[in-house]
Design a protein around this motif. Structure first.
Motif, PDB file in Angstrom:
ATOM      1  N   PRO A  44      30.305  -2.483 -69.826  1.00 35.84           N
ATOM      2  CA  PRO A  44      28.760  -2.732 -69.298  1.00 35.84           C
ATOM      3  C   PRO A  44      28.672  -3.263 -68.081  1.00 35.84           C
ATOM      4  O   PRO A  44      27.895  -3.148 -67.100  1.00 35.84           O
ATOM      5  CB  PRO A  44      28.370  -3.678 -70.390  1.00 35.84           C
ATOM      6  CG  PRO A  44      29.559  -3.642 -71.625  1.00 35.84           C
ATOM      7  CD  PRO A  44      30.672  -3.176 -70.747  1.00 35.84           C
ATOM      8  N   TYR A  45      29.627  -4.464 -67.770  1.00 32.43           N
ATOM      9  CA  TYR A  45      29.661  -4.931 -66.259  1.00 32.43           C
ATOM     10  C   TYR A  45      29.775  -3.845 -65.128  1.00 32.43           C
ATOM     11  O   TYR A  45      29.045  -3.964 -64.109  1.00 32.43           O
ATOM     12  CB  TYR A  45      30.667  -6.002 -66.188  1.00 32.43           C
ATOM     13  CG  TYR A  45      30.834  -6.968 -64.941  1.00 32.43           C
ATOM     14  CD1 TYR A  45      29.920  -7.631 -64.614  1.00 32.43           C
ATOM     15  CD2 TYR A  45      31.650  -6.413 -63.989  1.00 32.43           C
ATOM     16  CE1 TYR A  45      29.749  -8.450 -63.360  1.00 32.43           C
ATOM     17  CE2 TYR A  45      31.582  -7.351 -62.678  1.00 32.43           C
ATOM     18  CZ  TYR A  45      30.755  -8.235 -62.433  1.00 32.43           C
ATOM     19  OH  TYR A  45      30.801  -8.738 -61.019  1.00 32.43           O
ATOM     20  N   SER A  46      30.939  -3.134 -65.418  1.00 32.26           N
ATOM     21  CA  SER A  46      31.059  -2.111 -64.071  1.00 32.26           C
ATOM     22  C   SER A  46      30.083  -1.119 -64.216  1.00 32.26           C
ATOM     23  O   SER A  46      29.760  -0.724 -62.962  1.00 32.26           O
ATOM     24  CB  SER A  46      32.523  -1.449 -64.256  1.00 32.26           C
ATOM     25  OG  SER A  46      32.420  -0.658 -65.411  1.00 32.26           O
ATOM     26  N   ASP A  47      29.302  -0.714 -65.389  1.00 27.34           N
ATOM     27  CA  ASP A  47      28.246   0.077 -65.232  1.00 27.34           C
ATOM     28  C   ASP A  47      26.937  -0.478 -64.556  1.00 27.34           C
ATOM     29  O   ASP A  47      26.441   0.045 -63.695  1.00 27.34           O
ATOM     30  CB  ASP A  47      27.593   0.507 -66.849  1.00 27.34           C
ATOM     31  CG  ASP A  47      28.475   1.349 -67.236  1.00 27.34           C
ATOM     32  OD1 ASP A  47      29.488   1.848 -66.546  1.00 27.34           O
ATOM     33  OD2 ASP A  47      28.419   1.745 -68.722  1.00 27.34           O
ATOM     34  N   ALA A  48      26.587  -1.939 -64.993  1.00 35.62           N
ATOM     35  CA  ALA A  48      25.710  -2.584 -64.117  1.00 35.62           C
ATOM     36  C   ALA A  48      25.720  -2.639 -62.860  1.00 35.62           C
ATOM     37  O   ALA A  48      24.968  -2.525 -61.945  1.00 35.62           O
ATOM     38  CB  ALA A  48      25.717  -4.124 -64.700  1.00 35.62           C
ATOM     39  N   ILE A  49      27.080  -2.904 -62.319  1.00 36.63           N
ATOM     40  CA  ILE A  49      27.371  -3.017 -60.854  1.00 36.63           C
ATOM     41  C   ILE A  49      27.170  -1.601 -60.177  1.00 36.63           C
ATOM     42  O   ILE A  49      26.735  -1.589 -58.974  1.00 36.63           O
ATOM     43  CB  ILE A  49      28.814  -3.749 -60.577  1.00 36.63           C
ATOM     44  CG1 ILE A  49      28.666  -4.623 -59.448  1.00 36.63           C
ATOM     45  CG2 ILE A  49      29.832  -2.733 -60.667  1.00 36.63           C
ATOM     46  CD1 ILE A  49      29.734  -5.649 -59.455  1.00 36.63           C
ATOM     47  N   SER A  50      27.772  -0.638 -60.853  1.00 38.48           N
ATOM     48  CA  SER A  50      27.540   0.865 -60.167  1.00 38.48           C
ATOM     49  C   SER A  50      26.024   1.000 -60.265  1.00 38.48           C
ATOM     50  O   SER A  50      25.467   1.970 -59.202  1.00 38.48           O
ATOM     51  CB  SER A  50      28.331   1.864 -60.583  1.00 38.48           C
ATOM     52  OG  SER A  50      29.175   1.652 -61.894  1.00 38.48           O
ATOM     53  N   ASP A  51      25.250   0.669 -61.184  1.00 34.25           N
ATOM     54  CA  ASP A  51      23.988   1.233 -61.190  1.00 34.25           C
ATOM     55  C   ASP A  51      23.343   0.404 -59.808  1.00 34.25           C
ATOM     56  O   ASP A  51      22.477   0.966 -59.234  1.00 34.25           O
ATOM     57  CB  ASP A  51      23.044   0.631 -62.264  1.00 34.25           C
ATOM     58  CG  ASP A  51      23.503   1.458 -63.368  1.00 34.25           C
ATOM     59  OD1 ASP A  51      24.100   2.503 -63.273  1.00 34.25           O
ATOM     60  OD2 ASP A  51      23.015   1.344 -64.667  1.00 34.25           O
ATOM     61  N   ALA A 153      41.522  -8.368 -55.557  1.00 32.76           N
ATOM     62  CA  ALA A 153      40.193  -8.154 -54.665  1.00 32.76           C
ATOM     63  C   ALA A 153      39.955  -8.982 -53.495  1.00 32.76           C
ATOM     64  O   ALA A 153      39.874  -8.641 -52.431  1.00 32.76           O
ATOM     65  CB  ALA A 153      38.964  -8.150 -55.348  1.00 32.76           C
ATOM     66  N   ASN A 154      40.246 -10.231 -53.488  1.00 37.52           N
ATOM     67  CA  ASN A 154      39.989 -11.123 -52.541  1.00 37.52           C
ATOM     68  C   ASN A 154      40.925 -11.202 -51.339  1.00 37.52           C
ATOM     69  O   ASN A 154      40.556 -10.975 -50.527  1.00 37.52           O
ATOM     70  CB  ASN A 154      39.971 -12.666 -53.213  1.00 37.52           C
ATOM     71  CG  ASN A 154      38.746 -13.178 -54.102  1.00 37.52           C
ATOM     72  OD1 ASN A 154      37.565 -12.197 -54.046  1.00 37.52           O
ATOM     73  ND2 ASN A 154      38.694 -14.135 -54.599  1.00 37.52           N
ATOM     74  N   ARG A 155      42.094 -11.105 -51.892  1.00 37.68           N
ATOM     75  CA  ARG A 155      43.278 -10.868 -51.004  1.00 37.68           C
ATOM     76  C   ARG A 155      43.227  -9.524 -50.275  1.00 37.68           C
ATOM     77  O   ARG A 155      43.016  -9.410 -48.991  1.00 37.68           O
ATOM     78  CB  ARG A 155      44.458 -10.791 -51.562  1.00 37.68           C
ATOM     79  CG  ARG A 155      45.896 -10.500 -50.751  1.00 37.68           C
ATOM     80  CD  ARG A 155      45.851 -11.363 -49.891  1.00 37.68           C
ATOM     81  NE  ARG A 155      46.597 -11.246 -48.613  1.00 37.68           N
ATOM     82  CZ  ARG A 155      47.895 -11.236 -48.499  1.00 37.68           C
ATOM     83  NH1 ARG A 155      48.656 -12.037 -49.327  1.00 37.68           N
ATOM     84  NH2 ARG A 155      48.671 -10.701 -47.342  1.00 37.68           N
ATOM     85  N   LEU A 156      42.613  -8.402 -50.489  1.00 36.42           N
ATOM     86  CA  LEU A 156      42.581  -7.194 -50.201  1.00 36.42           C
ATOM     87  C   LEU A 156      41.480  -7.124 -49.119  1.00 36.42           C
ATOM     88  O   LEU A 156      41.632  -6.724 -48.048  1.00 36.42           O
ATOM     89  CB  LEU A 156      42.843  -6.081 -51.113  1.00 36.42           C
ATOM     90  CG  LEU A 156      44.163  -5.785 -51.740  1.00 36.42           C
ATOM     91  CD1 LEU A 156      43.978  -4.749 -53.076  1.00 36.42           C
ATOM     92  CD2 LEU A 156      45.035  -5.233 -50.551  1.00 36.42           C
ATOM     93  N   LEU A 247      28.618  -5.692 -52.655  1.00 36.75           N
ATOM     94  CA  LEU A 247      29.556  -4.748 -52.556  1.00 36.75           C
ATOM     95  C   LEU A 247      31.136  -5.290 -52.963  1.00 36.75           C
ATOM     96  O   LEU A 247      31.913  -4.637 -53.379  1.00 36.75           O
ATOM     97  CB  LEU A 247      29.500  -4.330 -50.991  1.00 36.75           C
ATOM     98  CG  LEU A 247      28.490  -3.099 -50.935  1.00 36.75           C
ATOM     99  CD1 LEU A 247      28.509  -2.722 -49.403  1.00 36.75           C
ATOM    100  CD2 LEU A 247      28.853  -1.696 -51.571  1.00 36.75           C
ATOM    101  N   PRO A 248      31.467  -6.585 -52.624  1.00 32.13           N
ATOM    102  CA  PRO A 248      32.847  -7.101 -52.743  1.00 32.13           C
ATOM    103  C   PRO A 248      32.964  -7.081 -54.341  1.00 32.13           C
ATOM    104  O   PRO A 248      34.024  -6.759 -54.837  1.00 32.13           O
ATOM    105  CB  PRO A 248      32.794  -8.377 -52.341  1.00 32.13           C
ATOM    106  CG  PRO A 248      31.823  -8.509 -51.139  1.00 32.13           C
ATOM    107  CD  PRO A 248      30.622  -7.652 -51.550  1.00 32.13           C
ATOM    108  N   LYS A 249      31.866  -7.280 -55.232  1.00 33.73           N
ATOM    109  CA  LYS A 249      32.007  -7.308 -56.752  1.00 33.73           C
ATOM    110  C   LYS A 249      32.218  -6.020 -56.968  1.00 33.73           C
ATOM    111  O   LYS A 249      33.033  -5.641 -58.228  1.00 33.73           O
ATOM    112  CB  LYS A 249      30.776  -7.776 -57.168  1.00 33.73           C
ATOM    113  CG  LYS A 249      30.431  -9.436 -57.060  1.00 33.73           C
ATOM    114  CD  LYS A 249      29.709  -9.948 -57.706  1.00 33.73           C
ATOM    115  CE  LYS A 249      29.522 -11.396 -57.916  1.00 33.73           C
ATOM    116  NZ  LYS A 249      29.244 -12.016 -56.444  1.00 33.73           N
TER     117      LYS A 249
END
Lengths: 319, 96
Positions: A44-51, A153-156, A247-249
């Motif tokens: 659900p979270y990744s769906d929300a973020i791509s939406d 993600a933070n490091r990269l 975007l970072p998220k």
């Protein structure tokens, strides 16, 4: 023919190995159910973020470093997702093989790949060969949580945002294993950064450039088109700040997805490997038991022959 | 209480698991510019939130509160999605 004692001890050790393989197999199959729940929970979270990213893309012409890197920089990051533990068949070695060929390919394009490794097996492989590794993460490959995805993600992203003069990188590739089903897991190379904006018709959608495998992304884009036009959002505090925050998220959630599918693949290939190992152990035990029986029968026959022939000899002497 | 017929679909999700979903009459969120209340049929909005407490009042008037870290919310076609990095139910007895 080997002695019966040696055969017996081989049978015993194979039996106990077989028990270990069987236990590992059962552990792996119980972990798969868990991995599936974790992946479902994160969906659900990744769906929300791509939406949200879709909405942003439809609304504005995204101009953000994560989407468009301005400066030219030959340094690129390669993140290889390997396992923490062995006993998973060819899981780690196929990742390493793919990583090596990607590194060669990037070298051929005049780029300077920087290596990032996730998983103890991969780390020890590269350490043993004295390769330069920019960063490593260990200990979570079975159950990748949000925290490790955040760390990575933070490091990269930090390395990506740095200018070239300070050792920044201009692209990020992820080598991971995609979980197709219990039997099939495929090694994929995904270009995560910069996130690519794809224009299809008048609808715009943001997808991570899928390299060889833009399958999941393609369905995202299709969904957006099926919905028709996105509603006209108002962004608060401002479009730029929303982009900066989201975007970072988005990248983090994509990395988390990769970690989760890699973990599921690892467990599945471990289960397959252990299943094969159990089968092999059983075959070996059957074969050894057959040899043991044959050798016992041979020794009995030999003893009988000796007894009979010695009795014959005694009888002859009495006559 | 009036307006029990107007409600919106709310989905509160953390990065590792969904927290709550259901129909709600109002939701308050810690937007980056200060607290913000959202009622059904709000205009489509996408906003960044900071860590704080998200609370939703469901159609029975029961309040559901969650301590969340940073994230964002999006509202369109009467559907509110609250997506946060981390979130959990506050300890029992904690003031909301």
């Amino acid at each position: 023919m080997a002695s019966q004692l040696a055969l017996k001890s081989r049978i015993n050790s194979t039996t106990s190995l077989g028990k270990i393989f069987n236990a590992q197999e059962m552990i792996a199959s119980s972990h798969i159910a868990k991995a599936r729940t974790v992946a479902l929970n994160a969906k659900p979270y990744s769906d929300a973020i791509s939406d949200a990213v879709q909405a942003l893309a439809a609304h504005t012409d995204i101009d953000h470093p994560i989407v468009r890197k301005k400066e030219r920089n030959p340094r690129v990051a390669v993140l290889a997702l390997t396992a923490d533990r062995g006993m998973a068949g060819a899981y780690t070695s196929s990742i390493i093989r793919e990583t090596e060929s990607l590194l060669d390919r990037l070298d051929g394009q005049g780029k300077q790949p920087e290596l990032y490794v996730y998983g103890r097996r991969g780390v020890s492989y590269y350490k043993y060969r004295n390769r330069d590794i920019s960063a490593t993460w260990e200990g979570d490959s079975d159950h990748p949580g949000v925290r490790v995805a955040e760390d990575i993600a933070n490091r990269l992203l930090a390395d990506y945002m740095k200018p070239a003069s300070e050792g920044g990188v201009s692209e990020l590739y992820i080598v991971f294993t995609e979980f197709v089903n219990m039997v099939v897991q495929k090694v994929r190379v995904l270009r995560m950064l910069p996130v690519k904006v794809v224009r299809s018709g008048d609808a715009k959608s943001v997808v991570g450039d899928g390299g060889k495998a833009p399958k999941a992304d393609a369905t995202d884009a299709d969904d957006a088109q099926a919905d028709g036009t996105s509603p006209l959002y108002s962004f608060e505090p401002s479009v730029e700040q929303v982009l900066d925050a989201i975007l970072p998220k988005y990248v983090q959630s994509r990395i988390h997805e990769c970690l989760l599918t890699a973990a599921a693949s690892e467990t599945a290939s471990r289960q397959n490997a252990m299943h094969t190992a159990t089968d092999n152990a059983n075959n070996l035990i059957d074969e050894l038991t057959r040899q043991l029986n044959a050798s016992r029968q041979a020794s009995i026959t030999q003893e009988l022959t000796e007894i009979i022939s010695s009795a014959d000899a005694l009888n002859k002497e009495e006559e | 209480m009036a307006g029990s017929q107007s409600s919106m679909q709310v989905n509160i999700v953390a990065a590792d698991r969904p927290l709550w979903s259901g129909a709600a009459r109002s939701v308050t969120i810690p937007a980056s510019e200060g607290g913000m209340g959202i009622l059904p049929d709000h205009e489509p909005i996408l906003t960044v939130i900071k860590s704080g407490t998200v609370s939703a009042v469901d159609t029975e008037g029961k309040r559901h509160s969650f301590d969340v870290s940073d994230g964002f919310i999006s509202f369109d076609s009467n559907r509110l999605t609250v997506a946060v990095q981390r979130g959990e139910e506050p300890k029992a007895g904690a003031a909301e």
